[in-house]
Design a protein around this motif. Structure first.
Motif, short mmCIF file in Angstrom:
data_model
loop_
_atom_site.label_atom_id
_atom_site.label_comp_id
_atom_site.label_asym_id
_atom_site.label_seq_id
_atom_site.Cartn_x
_atom_site.Cartn_y
_atom_site.Cartn_z
N GLY A 35 23.25 24.44 85.38
CA GLY A 35 22.56 24.44 84.15
C GLY A 35 23.81 24.65 83.00
N HIS A 49 24.87 24.61 77.34
CA HIS A 49 23.92 25.19 78.28
C HIS A 49 22.42 25.40 77.58
CE1 HIS A 49 23.81 29.35 76.19
NE2 HIS A 49 25.24 28.82 75.77
N GLU A 69 19.44 22.63 74.00
CA GLU A 69 20.76 23.08 74.37
C GLU A 69 21.45 23.65 73.28
OE1 GLU A 69 21.87 20.32 78.14
OE2 GLU A 69 22.49 19.57 76.50
#
Length: 131
Positions: A35, A49, A69
């Motif tokens: 991730g 991330h 994100e």
């Protein structure tokens, strides 16, 4: 996981001082790959991330949109540390390497490393492996 304050004693390169958790100093930080992605842009690491939304933030995002994100650009000191978080360097080694590479610019190196590592651990971007 909480990192207690890293202090240097007489030997700044060793990164060891009174009250320091020796297990943490021997641990090896490793970048989490799941991730998380990163790239170098203009010689600094930019970590991407997933954003961790609270329940309310998730509800608002579902209704009005927005990115899921985060892009987290590092500075030159933390990029240096990030690149060394490959499982081969200990926390004490990171302190010594930062102090050697940047000298007074990065002082106090133990506190800088401690704060950065704690932040990256809290965000789930790094993990510590016991050696």
């Amino acid at each position: 996981f909480r990192i207690r304050r890293l202090r240097t004693g007489d030997d700044a390169a060793g990164g060891v001082g009174e009250g320091v958790n020796e297990d943490v100093l021997r641990a090896k930080p490793v970048r989490n790959e799941e991730g998380v992605s990163w790239e170098l842009e203009d010689d600094v690491a930019v970590i991407t991330h997933a954003k961790q939304f609270s329940r309310l933030e998730g509800w608002v995002r579902d209704r009005i949109g927005g990115p899921g994100e985060l892009r987290r650009p590092l500075d030159r000191f933390t990029t240096f540390l990030w690149l060394k978080c490959d499982g081969t360097h200990t926390v004490a080694g990171l302190v010594a390497a930062l102090a050697t590479e940047f000298g007074e610019e990065a002082a106090p190196a133990p506190e800088r490393v401690q704060k950065w590592l704690q932040r990256m651990l809290n965000l789930g971007l790094l993990r510590l492996e016991r050696s």
